[in-house]
Design an enzyme around this catalytic site. Structure first.
Site, PDB file in Angstrom:
ATOM      1  N   HIS A 103       0.837  -1.195   0.000  1.00  0.00           N
ATOM      2  CA  HIS A 103       0.000   0.000   0.000  1.00  0.00           C
ATOM      3  C   HIS A 103       0.877   1.253   0.000  1.00  0.00           C
ATOM      4  O   HIS A 103       1.953   1.266   0.605  1.00  0.00           O
ATOM      5  CB  HIS A 103      -0.911   0.034   1.230  1.00  0.00           C
ATOM      6  CG  HIS A 103      -1.738  -1.193   1.404  1.00  0.00           C
ATOM      7  ND1 HIS A 103      -2.638  -1.633   0.460  1.00  0.00           N
ATOM      8  CD2 HIS A 103      -1.795  -2.090   2.420  1.00  0.00           C
ATOM      9  CE1 HIS A 103      -3.216  -2.742   0.884  1.00  0.00           C
ATOM     10  NE2 HIS A 103      -2.725  -3.038   2.074  1.00  0.00           N
ATOM     11  N   GLU A 120      -1.836  -0.211   8.228  1.00  0.00           N
ATOM     12  CA  GLU A 120      -2.828  -1.095   8.842  1.00  0.00           C
ATOM     13  C   GLU A 120      -2.170  -1.991   9.881  1.00  0.00           C
ATOM     14  O   GLU A 120      -0.950  -2.023  10.016  1.00  0.00           O
ATOM     15  CB  GLU A 120      -3.512  -1.947   7.769  1.00  0.00           C
ATOM     16  CG  GLU A 120      -2.562  -2.838   7.006  1.00  0.00           C
ATOM     17  CD  GLU A 120      -3.200  -3.526   5.804  1.00  0.00           C
ATOM     18  OE1 GLU A 120      -4.439  -3.555   5.703  1.00  0.00           O
ATOM     19  OE2 GLU A 120      -2.461  -4.043   4.961  1.00  0.00           O
ATOM     20  N   HIS A 178       3.243  -7.535   1.830  1.00  0.00           N
ATOM     21  CA  HIS A 178       2.577  -8.446   2.757  1.00  0.00           C
ATOM     22  C   HIS A 178       1.500  -9.263   2.046  1.00  0.00           C
ATOM     23  O   HIS A 178       1.062  -8.924   0.951  1.00  0.00           O
ATOM     24  CB  HIS A 178       1.947  -7.673   3.918  1.00  0.00           C
ATOM     25  CG  HIS A 178       0.906  -6.686   3.463  1.00  0.00           C
ATOM     26  ND1 HIS A 178       1.217  -5.447   2.967  1.00  0.00           N
ATOM     27  CD2 HIS A 178      -0.455  -6.749   3.425  1.00  0.00           C
ATOM     28  CE1 HIS A 178       0.116  -4.790   2.644  1.00  0.00           C
ATOM     29  NE2 HIS A 178      -0.912  -5.562   2.919  1.00  0.00           N
ATOM     30  N   ARG A 198      -1.139  -4.765  -6.292  1.00  0.00           N
ATOM     31  CA  ARG A 198      -0.808  -6.205  -6.301  1.00  0.00           C
ATOM     32  C   ARG A 198       0.482  -6.461  -7.071  1.00  0.00           C
ATOM     33  O   ARG A 198       0.654  -6.004  -8.199  1.00  0.00           O
ATOM     34  CB  ARG A 198      -1.938  -7.018  -6.949  1.00  0.00           C
ATOM     35  CG  ARG A 198      -3.268  -6.950  -6.234  1.00  0.00           C
ATOM     36  CD  ARG A 198      -4.235  -7.987  -6.807  1.00  0.00           C
ATOM     37  NE  ARG A 198      -5.591  -7.694  -6.394  1.00  0.00           N
ATOM     38  CZ  ARG A 198      -6.489  -7.073  -7.150  1.00  0.00           C
ATOM     39  NH1 ARG A 198      -6.176  -6.712  -8.379  1.00  0.00           N
ATOM     40  NH2 ARG A 198      -7.694  -6.826  -6.693  1.00  0.00           N
TER      41      ARG A 198
END
Length: 322
Positions: A103, A120, A178, A198
């Site tokens: 991200h 996150e 991740h 991605r």
């Protein structure tokens, strides 16, 4: 005038190629399909939750923000960049592997209009034996090494893999490569963003039967090759009725606690609080009433709620804006 009370929302469920039906264990009535995500509390163009019960039943989170503002959400409870609720709270059923992804941060120049970056954290609610999580790059992997591995179809050789156990926590700052592996059920606290780049998706078809889009250039641009400050570990609690810090970022603080008997707590004018029940049963009591608590429950406690108590025997996560 509406008196503040703990707000539970109607989840928005998202079908994902890697999902299944595990969220039914929390008593949710899932729509048909492979449900991978429950958006429990959020205000985003791709999903905004509405209050489930009480005087504000049916009121969407964006409407609640517009109506009550900082009085209910706190002085830091509204994003200065977007004007929206700053966090997105999810439960994730990863019955298959998620894509290898990364991200961006808030400053990435190609970030979509109105979007935040995405830092996150995950708390593992359950994990099947041998379940894995991809968490960062192996030592020495730089942009050139990773780009070459992608071209040669061996990206997995560059990734650091960790075994996942119930109670583990993973802090994932923007820029950290991740992926959740098959067999884990997690609670996710994140910036209010739906931007994912991605790198690899196991060459599988998406829900429409076509390969899902990859975002190689954006991914290579935003990865923090020297590390973004990611961390993970166990979360054994040393005592009841006390908070254990799990994650501290500029966007959210997350703590874990185990209520035993009666635990007196309170909100502050700085921020709302989010409670996620991980295990056990009990109740939350406040000046105006009481509500039962069970695993999977997610509540938004208004900043002006004031004193409240957790009763029974249950493990919870508490999140707020620092």
């Amino acid at each position: 005038m509406v008196t503040p009370y703990p707000l539970k929302f109607v989840p928005e469920f998202k079908e994902r190629v890697w999902g299944a039906r595990e969220l039914e264990r929390f008593g949710f009535d899932l729509p048909a399909g492979n449900i991978g995500e429950g958006w429990m509390i959020g205000e985003h163009p791709n999903g905004t939750t509405a209050v489930a019960d009480g005087a504000l039943a049916g009121v969407r989170l964006d409407e609640l923000r517009e109506r009550f503002g900082a009085e209910w959400l706190g002085a830091r409870g509204i994003s200065a960049k977007t004007g929206r609720f700053p966090l997105l709270i999810k439960l994730l059923d990863c019955s298959d592997d998620l894509s290898v992804q990364v991200h961006p941060n808030d400053d990435y120049e190609r970030l979509g209009a109105g979007e935040l970056g995405k830092t996150e954290m995950w708390y593992v609610l359950d994990a099947k034996p041998g379940a894995k999580i991809i968490y960062g790059l192996r030592e020495g992997v730089d942009r050139e090494t990773l780009a070459a591995a992608i071209d040669q179809g061996r990206i997995l050789d560059c990734l650091h893999e960790v075994e996942a156990k119930p109670g583990d926590t993973f802090y994932i700052p923007a820029g950290t490569v991740h992926a959740l592996g098959a067999g884990v059920l997690v609670a996710e606290i994140q910036q209010n963003s739906d931007t994912t780049y991605r790198l690899y998706d196991y060459n599988r078809p998406g829900l429409d039967g076509k390969p899902r889009e990859l975002h190689i250039e954006d991914s290579l641009n935003v990865i923090a090759y020297d590390g973004a400050g990611a961390s993970y570990g166990k979360t054994e609690l040393p005592a009841d009725n006390a908070w254990l810090p799990l994650a501290a970022s500029p966007y959210f603080t997350v703590e874990k606690g185990r209520a035993s008997g009666e635990w007196a707590l309170s909100t502050s004018a700085d921020s709302f609080q989010i409670l996620i029940v991980c295990e056990g049963d009990g109740a939350i009591r406040w000046a105006g009433g009481e509500a039962p608590l069970r695993p999977g429950d997610c509540f938004l406690l208004p900043a002006n709620l004031g004193d409240y108590k957790l009763t029974g025997g249950l493990t919870v996560l508490r999140s707020y804006v620092p």
